[in-house]
Write an enzyme that holds these catalytic residues in place. Structure first.
Site, short mmCIF file in Angstrom:
data_model
loop_
_atom_site.label_atom_id
_atom_site.label_comp_id
_atom_site.label_asym_id
_atom_site.label_seq_id
_atom_site.Cartn_x
_atom_site.Cartn_y
_atom_site.Cartn_z
N GLU A 184 64.21 53.60 66.30
CA GLU A 184 64.93 54.55 65.35
C GLU A 184 63.90 56.04 65.55
OE1 GLU A 184 67.23 51.76 62.41
OE2 GLU A 184 65.33 52.50 61.71
N GLU A 243 71.37 46.91 65.91
CA GLU A 243 71.27 46.67 64.53
C GLU A 243 72.73 46.52 63.77
OE1 GLU A 243 68.32 47.93 62.08
OE2 GLU A 243 66.70 47.68 63.71
#
Length: 531
Positions: free
Chosen positions: A186, A255
């Site tokens: 991320e 995710e």
């Protein structure tokens, strides 16, 4: 005249937000195109489940993996936790809960694939985001940017893990289960804050990973400038509208959050099974190829491994498998039925292009058909308040609000994301002789009443002082209140204002405890005193 004393502790937990292993055991050559991953020449539509090996114990691993497989999962995903493995420079730990090789082999023995998210920064509500605290003390080190110290130690650890996997022949290119690896995590959220150094670091990390020559593709989640051949992927509650930044990359959801982590003092998070199923169905309806649940089994933050703002010991995450390894019903069962329905459409989803048909203001169908007459359809109602009845191919279908129906033959509804058929059953817990159990207790020094470890007359950097051995650092100060204070002459009580975020405070007047307060967020507390 009196003396006012107060103590407080500040938490050194760092705030890191967040968030892979597959079925068929031994793989082979892994490539990809715009539609899907291609494993040993076969296109794959994959359901993946996050299970973090240090958040359970080795005795649980076979059961967790098998329960995931019974739930229709093809893949087990995990992070690799740098600070759990390299406990000091070049001093490595792969024992017990950190036996990574044993975990990956457990996945392989179950006949599943594996996605390995090496990072080595992982976030994951894990202490220090997975970065070893000893790296903090190496002069000149700046984390996660174009910094030579950080890049040196990061590359050294990543190479160590890759070489370990190669030695055990665990990459798909060697006949093992690992078909994808991830570098960084991320970073796209933070790259801009690092400026040009951040951009250089992201490009360096990707190229460094590819140079490891694992024989399988690399991914970077939430990375908007991932260079070829690295695949950028999506994290979030919904990823149906996600498109990779390059048209030749497949649509991967690293995710999918089926719940959320628990904070001390916060309400219990909840995401209904119906909403999770809706999101997954929409993802595959819109061309998705890999869906990974983060988490599928959350487990437990043992010791001081929990990181972030007041994360609890439990990392249950309201996942399909609960903290104790039991199916979380109805979520586990409802998603199992979804996975079965999607697999019935797999061939058509991977080999044909969809035709989109409007069925109403907030209703649509995506139809996948081939020349042989095969046909599969997804009927969606994205109105989150109103049920509707739609007409598709001269037949009527009832679509509850916020739902997707799956028709593997374009006729028969085999699944609707809002229609939960499995009961919400609670597990029955039977008593067990505690004498046969081995208990391990973790004790963290947190009190203020014993002898101080050190005394300084200044505010100190928390991590430098505690060496990450404790979350607690206590300060004391006192205020002498003169008899001439105006509030005493006017008969008013004094007020002490405490602005707190993650602090605890004990307040004494003339040696007598007047009050105690703590918070798990930003709160302002008033103490009123009588003299």
């Amino acid at each position: 005249m009196g003396k006012l004393f107060f103590f407080y502790s500040s938490s050194c937990c760092l705030l890191f937000f967040l968030l892979l292993c597959f079925e068929l055991g031994s793989a082979g050559n892994v490539t990809y195109d715009a539609r899907s991953l291609i494993v040993d020449g076969q296109r794959k539509l994959l359901i993946s489940a996050s299970i973090h090996y240090p958040r359970s114990v080795p005795a649980m691993w076979p059961g967790l993996v098998q329960t995931a497989k019974e739930g229709g999962v093809d893949v087990i995903e995990t992070y690799v936790f740098w600070n759990g493995h390299e406990i000091a420079p070049s001093v490595y730990n792969f024992e017990g809960r950190f036996d990574l090789v044993k975990f990956v082999k457990t996945v392989q023995q179950a006949g599943m694939y594996c996605i390995l998210r090496i990072g080595p920064f992982v976030a994951a509500e894990w202490n220090y985001g997975g970065v070893p605290v000893w790296l903090h003390y190496i002069p000149g080190t700046v984390f996660r940017t174009d910094n030579e110290n950080f890049k040196f130690y990061m590359q050294r650890f990543m190479t160590y893990i890759v070489d370990l996997m190669k030695k055990e022949k665990l990459f798909a290119s060697q006949g093992g289960p690992i078909i994808l690896s991830q570098v960084e995590n991320e970073y796209g959220y933070y790259e801009q804050g690092y400026g040009e150094g951040g951009k250089r670091y992201a490009q360096w990390a990707a190229k460094m990973a590819v140079a490891q020559n694992t024989g399988v593709p690399w991914i970077m989640c939430q990375q908007y400038d991932a260079p070829d051949p690295v695949i950028d992927t999506c994290n979030g509650f919904y990823c149906d509208t996600f498109k990779p930044t390059a048209p030749h990359r497949p649509k991967i959801w690293t995710e999918n959050w089926p719940g959320w982590f628990q904070l001390f003092g916060a309400p219990n998070p909840h995401r209904p099974a119906e909403d999770v199923a809706f999101a997954v169905a929409r993802f595959f309806q819109k061309g998705g190829t890999v869906n990974n649940y983060y988490m599928y089994h959350g487990g437990t933050n043992f010791g001081r491994t929990a990181g972030g703002p007041f994360i609890t010991t439990s990392y249950d995450y309201e996942a399909p498998i609960d903290e104790y390894g039991l199916p979380n019903l109805p979520k586990w069962g409802h998603l199992k039925e979804l996975h079965r329905a999607i697999k019935l459409c797999e061939n058509l989803l991977l080999t044909s292009n969809p035709v989109n048909i409007s069925l109403g203001h907030s209703q649509e169908a995506d139809v996948y058909a081939d020349a042989s007459g095969g046909c599969a359809a997804f009927l969606a109602n994205t109105d989150d308040k109103n049920d509707v009845t739609v007409t598709f191919r001269n037949a009527s279908y009832h679509l509850p609000a916020w739902s997707v129906s799956i028709l593997p033959d374009c006729k028969t509804e085999v699944y609707n994301s809002a229609k939960v058929h499995r009961p919400d059953m609670q597990p029955h817990c039977a008593p067990k002789d505690s004498k046969s159990l081995n208990w391990e207790v973790f004790v963290e020094k947190a009190g203020i009443w014993g002898e101080a470890d050190l005394v300084k007359s200044s505010l100190e950097d928390h991590v430098n002082v505690t060496k990450d051995a404790s979350d607690y650092l206590w300060y004391t100060t006192s205020i002498t209140v003169s008899e001439d204070e105006l509030f005493l002459k006017q008969g008013r009580s004094p007020v002490l204002m405490i602005d707190s975020k993650g602090h605890a405070v004990h307040v004494f007047v003339n040696g007598q405890l007047q009050g105690f307060f703590f918070s798990f967020g930003f709160l302002r507390k008033q103490f009123h005193f009588c003299f």
